[in-house]
Design an enzyme around this catalytic site. Structure first.
Site, PDB file in Angstrom:
ATOM      1  N   TRP A 153      50.125  35.055  29.011  1.00 16.04           N
ATOM      2  CA  TRP A 153      49.688  34.640  27.676  1.00 16.04           C
ATOM      3  C   TRP A 153      49.945  33.179  27.341  1.00 16.04           C
ATOM      4  O   TRP A 153      49.573  32.714  26.273  1.00 16.04           O
ATOM      5  CB  TRP A 153      50.312  35.511  26.595  1.00 16.04           C
ATOM      6  CG  TRP A 153      51.773  35.855  26.785  1.00 16.04           C
ATOM      7  CD1 TRP A 153      52.259  37.065  27.165  1.00 16.04           C
ATOM      8  CD2 TRP A 153      52.921  35.016  26.604  1.00 16.04           C
ATOM      9  NE1 TRP A 153      53.632  37.041  27.237  1.00 16.04           N
ATOM     10  CE2 TRP A 153      54.064  35.793  26.899  1.00 16.04           C
ATOM     11  CE3 TRP A 153      53.091  33.687  26.220  1.00 16.04           C
ATOM     12  CZ2 TRP A 153      55.355  35.293  26.820  1.00 16.04           C
ATOM     13  CZ3 TRP A 153      54.382  33.174  26.154  1.00 16.04           C
ATOM     14  CH2 TRP A 153      55.494  33.968  26.447  1.00 16.04           C
ATOM     15  N   ASN A 154      50.578  32.446  28.228  1.00 13.33           N
ATOM     16  CA  ASN A 154      50.973  31.098  27.798  1.00 13.33           C
ATOM     17  C   ASN A 154      49.851  30.057  27.893  1.00 13.33           C
ATOM     18  O   ASN A 154      49.810  29.123  27.116  1.00 13.33           O
ATOM     19  CB  ASN A 154      52.221  30.638  28.555  1.00 13.33           C
ATOM     20  CG  ASN A 154      52.059  30.727  30.049  1.00 13.33           C
ATOM     21  OD1 ASN A 154      51.106  31.318  30.555  1.00 13.33           O
ATOM     22  ND2 ASN A 154      52.991  30.138  30.766  1.00 13.33           N
ATOM     23  N   PRO A 178      42.442  38.989  30.589  1.00 17.96           N
ATOM     24  CA  PRO A 178      43.466  38.141  29.983  1.00 17.96           C
ATOM     25  C   PRO A 178      44.657  38.977  29.557  1.00 17.96           C
ATOM     26  O   PRO A 178      44.571  40.206  29.496  1.00 17.96           O
ATOM     27  CB  PRO A 178      42.783  37.579  28.732  1.00 17.96           C
ATOM     28  CG  PRO A 178      41.435  38.174  28.644  1.00 17.96           C
ATOM     29  CD  PRO A 178      41.278  39.206  29.712  1.00 17.96           C
ATOM     30  N   GLU A 251      51.280  34.303  41.033  1.00 18.95           N
ATOM     31  CA  GLU A 251      51.925  33.173  40.338  1.00 18.95           C
ATOM     32  C   GLU A 251      52.904  33.768  39.347  1.00 18.95           C
ATOM     33  O   GLU A 251      52.513  34.238  38.279  1.00 18.95           O
ATOM     34  CB  GLU A 251      50.859  32.339  39.613  1.00 18.95           C
ATOM     35  CG  GLU A 251      49.920  31.593  40.527  1.00 18.95           C
ATOM     36  CD  GLU A 251      50.600  30.519  41.350  1.00 18.95           C
ATOM     37  OE1 GLU A 251      51.770  30.180  41.090  1.00 18.95           O
ATOM     38  OE2 GLU A 251      49.955  30.024  42.293  1.00 18.95           O
ATOM     39  N   GLY A 253      57.280  34.251  37.852  1.00 19.93           N
ATOM     40  CA  GLY A 253      58.247  33.534  37.028  1.00 19.93           C
ATOM     41  C   GLY A 253      59.160  32.609  37.808  1.00 19.93           C
ATOM     42  O   GLY A 253      59.058  32.489  39.035  1.00 19.93           O
ATOM     43  N   GLY A 455      56.410  33.908  44.023  1.00 22.67           N
ATOM     44  CA  GLY A 455      54.994  34.110  44.290  1.00 22.67           C
ATOM     45  C   GLY A 455      54.545  33.943  45.720  1.00 22.67           C
ATOM     46  O   GLY A 455      55.329  33.633  46.619  1.00 22.67           O
ATOM     47  N   GLU A 459      47.625  27.972  43.849  1.00 25.32           N
ATOM     48  CA  GLU A 459      46.458  27.674  43.028  1.00 25.32           C
ATOM     49  C   GLU A 459      46.210  26.174  43.097  1.00 25.32           C
ATOM     50  O   GLU A 459      47.056  25.402  43.540  1.00 25.32           O
ATOM     51  CB  GLU A 459      46.704  28.121  41.582  1.00 25.32           C
ATOM     52  CG  GLU A 459      46.866  29.630  41.501  1.00 25.32           C
ATOM     53  CD  GLU A 459      46.668  30.218  40.129  1.00 25.32           C
ATOM     54  OE1 GLU A 459      47.394  29.829  39.205  1.00 25.32           O
ATOM     55  OE2 GLU A 459      45.776  31.089  39.993  1.00 25.32           O
TER      56      GLU A 459
HETATM   57  P1  NAD Z   1      53.483  40.081  32.307  1.00 21.76           P
HETATM   58  O1  NAD Z   1      53.938  40.228  33.688  1.00 21.76           O
HETATM   59  O2  NAD Z   1      54.061  40.937  31.263  1.00 21.76           O
HETATM   60  O3  NAD Z   1      51.902  40.319  32.218  1.00 21.76           O
HETATM   61  C1  NAD Z   1      50.984  39.556  32.990  1.00 21.76           C
HETATM   62  C2  NAD Z   1      49.647  40.262  33.017  1.00 21.76           C
HETATM   63  O4  NAD Z   1      49.744  41.420  33.854  1.00 21.76           O
HETATM   64  C3  NAD Z   1      49.132  40.757  31.665  1.00 21.76           C
HETATM   65  O5  NAD Z   1      47.748  40.505  31.598  1.00 21.76           O
HETATM   66  C4  NAD Z   1      49.424  42.248  31.722  1.00 21.76           C
HETATM   67  O6  NAD Z   1      48.549  43.017  30.912  1.00 21.76           O
HETATM   68  C5  NAD Z   1      49.181  42.535  33.187  1.00 21.76           C
HETATM   69  N1  NAD Z   1      49.842  43.739  33.705  1.00 21.76           N
HETATM   70  C6  NAD Z   1      50.998  44.285  33.307  1.00 21.76           C
HETATM   71  N2  NAD Z   1      51.289  45.370  34.063  1.00 21.76           N
HETATM   72  C7  NAD Z   1      50.288  45.502  34.977  1.00 21.76           C
HETATM   73  C8  NAD Z   1      50.011  46.424  36.026  1.00 21.76           C
HETATM   74  N3  NAD Z   1      50.846  47.417  36.309  1.00 21.76           N
HETATM   75  N4  NAD Z   1      48.895  46.241  36.752  1.00 21.76           N
HETATM   76  C9  NAD Z   1      48.063  45.219  36.509  1.00 21.76           C
HETATM   77  N5  NAD Z   1      48.255  44.326  35.507  1.00 21.76           N
HETATM   78  C10 NAD Z   1      49.359  44.461  34.748  1.00 21.76           C
HETATM   79  O7  NAD Z   1      53.670  38.536  31.985  1.00 21.76           O
HETATM   80  P2  NAD Z   1      53.514  37.792  30.579  1.00 21.76           P
HETATM   81  O8  NAD Z   1      54.644  38.244  29.718  1.00 21.76           O
HETATM   82  O9  NAD Z   1      52.127  37.894  30.079  1.00 21.76           O
HETATM   83  O10 NAD Z   1      53.732  36.272  31.016  1.00 21.76           O
HETATM   84  C11 NAD Z   1      54.985  35.718  31.203  1.00 21.76           C
HETATM   85  C12 NAD Z   1      55.369  35.688  32.658  1.00 21.76           C
HETATM   86  O11 NAD Z   1      54.354  35.064  33.420  1.00 21.76           O
HETATM   87  C13 NAD Z   1      56.622  34.890  32.902  1.00 21.76           C
HETATM   88  O12 NAD Z   1      57.442  35.531  33.847  1.00 21.76           O
HETATM   89  C14 NAD Z   1      56.101  33.599  33.485  1.00 21.76           C
HETATM   90  O13 NAD Z   1      57.004  32.908  34.283  1.00 21.76           O
HETATM   91  C15 NAD Z   1      54.912  34.060  34.244  1.00 21.76           C
HETATM   92  N6  NAD Z   1      53.963  32.953  34.441  1.00 21.76           N
HETATM   93  C16 NAD Z   1      53.798  32.430  35.689  1.00 21.76           C
HETATM   94  C17 NAD Z   1      52.946  31.366  35.887  1.00 21.76           C
HETATM   95  C18 NAD Z   1      52.746  30.760  37.250  1.00 21.76           C
HETATM   96  O14 NAD Z   1      51.743  30.108  37.462  1.00 21.76           O
HETATM   97  N7  NAD Z   1      53.651  30.928  38.194  1.00 21.76           N
HETATM   98  C19 NAD Z   1      52.235  30.840  34.813  1.00 21.76           C
HETATM   99  C20 NAD Z   1      52.416  31.399  33.561  1.00 21.76           C
HETATM  100  C21 NAD Z   1      53.283  32.467  33.379  1.00 21.76           C
END
Ligand code: NAD
Length: 485
Positions: A153-154, A178, A251, A253, A455, A459
């Site tokens: 979501w960021n 998304p 990608e 955390g 990861g 990208e």
């Molecule tokens: P999240 O892991 O809760 O959710 C990410 C996405 O995965 C959402 O769209 C969610 O609906 C989906 N999802 C959840 N469970 C799933 C499943 N079982 N199967 C398929 N899809 C599923 O993450 P968040 O809270 O949205 O974002 C924050 C996290 O993302 C942080 O840990 C952050 O570090 C990471 N992040 C990483 C990068 C990167 O490029 N490395 C960039 C931005 C955010």
């Protein structure tokens, strides 16, 4: 409150907006006020099916076009995004709560950069010729097929483009889901791509929570899954993709180290620490949240840091003077406040911030803890909020070992005027995306991604092409075939 220019429906499938109100309603909340600004509906199984079948068909049309033609569509989309940067930035601010001061320069603009960059590469994706005497082998770089993108979501616009642009350049189609927290921006990306001439079905957007993501990941028609999200989600999605032997990009955390040696320019180091902890209110995966400061300059560093943090402007994200926005949701705010309490009870010294701001919305004041030790929760777990941990160190050897003592490996940074040391330290750090005398720059030309639990795959840059295409090799015999019998 003026409402944002809303996308017209929840999903974008086969070149058009699609609604199905039978899906679970997902409220879209503006983080700076707590008001609901939109509702989308999670994809029903029928919507998921429509998206996947249209992507399967769309891919066949798209892959037959030349790279030059595909690139032209992507570059046209980049131009449209730049022309509409202001409106897209306002929508990004409504979706995420990030200040317009940031979204105007970081979101649709970086999405457009990705579309332009991969649009430019599309025509040059070729195989090679390998001579073998009279015979030869040639290789073809082929698309993977149907790719699924799942976003955090960021950075909703940027993530939709960082995944979509290289996938499409290589001749794949995509179904993008998304984050349920920020569902609006990816729909605009789909709309713009189609306005730019993308054939129907090549880039589709469906809404939903983890269960919709799961349905996409496990579908046998899907060839590749690219996820941006947390490590726990990454482990689940990676395992589900492995069942179907699908390609993945993860990608995830981080808990990245930023190392500041005592010969560093203090103001630049403080600037790097601010960029690496407080941009987007700390909701950035690559943030350098463990700031190791060499003991001799610790007091000077902390004093200058607190002074500069005092200049942060918290307020209405739509006011371009505002430089620090709210947490994306009330839930995220409470998670971060929980970590701040842990920092206090585990004995870290609060330098500034440390509480919810006294204003509407989910604001937390920019927070710095000093005297943090390696075993404290705030030094070990990803917080994803505006909380900087400052740790002391004496020697290079010691700090490298401590910096690497984590399951994560997304980013790392070093500030020093000694360039030999800078390169040596970066060489010894276990991280994918590193910085010397800077922090958190992410140009599309540079590979981006992590090692260890942070990861798999990369990208951006030419590296991303390798993760959205595969090589076919063809042996060509010019003479007769010899056989044993
Ligand atoms: P999240 O892991 O809760 O959710 C990410 C996405 O995965 C959402 O769209 C969610 O609906 C989906 N999802 C959840 N469970 C799933 C499943 N079982 N199967 C398929 N899809 C599923 O993450 P968040 O809270 O949205 O974002 C924050 C996290 O993302 C942080 O840990 C952050 O570090 C990471 N992040 C990483 C990068 C990167 O490029 N490395 C960039 C931005 C955010």
């Amino acid at each position: 409150m003026t409402q944002p220019a809303q996308p017209k429906a929840s999903h974008f499938i086969n070149g058009a907006y699609v609604e199905d109100t039978a899906g679970t309603p997902i409220p879209v909340i503006y983080a700076a006020s707590g008001e609901q600004i939109a509702t989308v509906h999670a994809a029903t199984p029928a919507i998921v099916e429509q998206a996947l079948s249209s992507a399967k068909e769309g891919q066949k049309v798209w892959a037959k076009m030349t790279g030059t033609e595909r690139g032209r569509v992507l570059r046209r989309a980049a131009d449209i995004m730049r022309d509409r940067n202001h409106d897209l930035s306002v929508l990004e601010t409504y979706d995420t709560g990030k200040p317009l001061q940031e979204t105007l320069v970081a979101d649709a603009t970086s999405g457009a950069d990705a579309l332009e960059y991969f649009g430019g590469l599309a025509a040059s994706l070729t195989g090679e010729h390998i001579p073998l005497g009279e015979d030869w082998v040639y290789t073809k770089r082929e698309p993977l097929g149907l790719c699924v993108g799942i976003g955090a979501w960021n950075y909703p616009t940027q993530i939709a483009c960082w995944k979509g642009a290289p996938a499409l350049a290589c001749g794949n189609s995509m179904v993008f889901k998304p984050s349920e927290t920020t569902p609006l921006c990816a729909l605009k990306v789909a709309e713009i791509l189609h306005e730019a001439g993308l054939p129907a079905g090549v880039y589709n957007v469906v809404q939903g929570m983890g269960d919709v993501g799961g349905a996409l990941v496990t579908d046998p028609r899907v060839d590749k899954v690219s996820l941006t999200g947390s490590v726990p989600t990454g482990k689940k999605v990676y395992a589900a993709a492995a069942e179907g032997m699908k390609h993945v990009t993860m990608e995830l955390g981080g808990k990245s180290p930023l190392i500041i040696f005592d010969d560093a320019d203090i103001d630049n180091a403080v600037g790097g620490a601010i960029n690496g902890n407080f941009y987007s209110s700390g909701q950035v995966c690559s943030n350098g949240t463990r700031v190791f400061v060499q003991k001799r300059i610790k007091d000077k560093f902390l004093a200058r840091l607190a002074e500069r943090i005092g200049n942060a402007i918290l307020g209405d994200p739509m006011d371009e003077a505002t430089s620090f926005g709210p947490m994306v949701t009330e839930n995220q705010m409470n998670i971060v406040l929980g970590y701040i309490e842990k920092g206090k009870t585990e004995g870290a010294r609060l330098i500034c911030g440390g509480n919810r701001a006294d204003m509407d919305g989910y604001f937390i004041t920019p927070t710095v803890f000093a005297d943090v030790t390696d075993d404290m929760t705030i030094a070990r777990e990803e917080i994803f909020g505006p909380v900087m941990s400052v740790l002391d160190f004496d020697t290079e050897e010691e700090v490298v070992a401590r910096a690497n003592d984590t399951e994560f490996g997304l980013s790392a940074g070093v500030f020093t005027k000694d360039f030999t040391r800078a390169h040596r330290v970066i060489g010894n750090l276990e991280a994918g995306s590193c910085f010397i005398n800077s922090y958190n720059d992410a140009p599309v030309e540079a590979p981006f991604g992590g090692v260890k639990a942070s990861g798999v795959g990369r990208e951006n840059s030419k590296e991303a092409i390798k993760h959205f295409s595969q090589v076919k090799s063809v042996y060509v015999r010019m003479g007769d075939v010899e056989a044993a019998f």
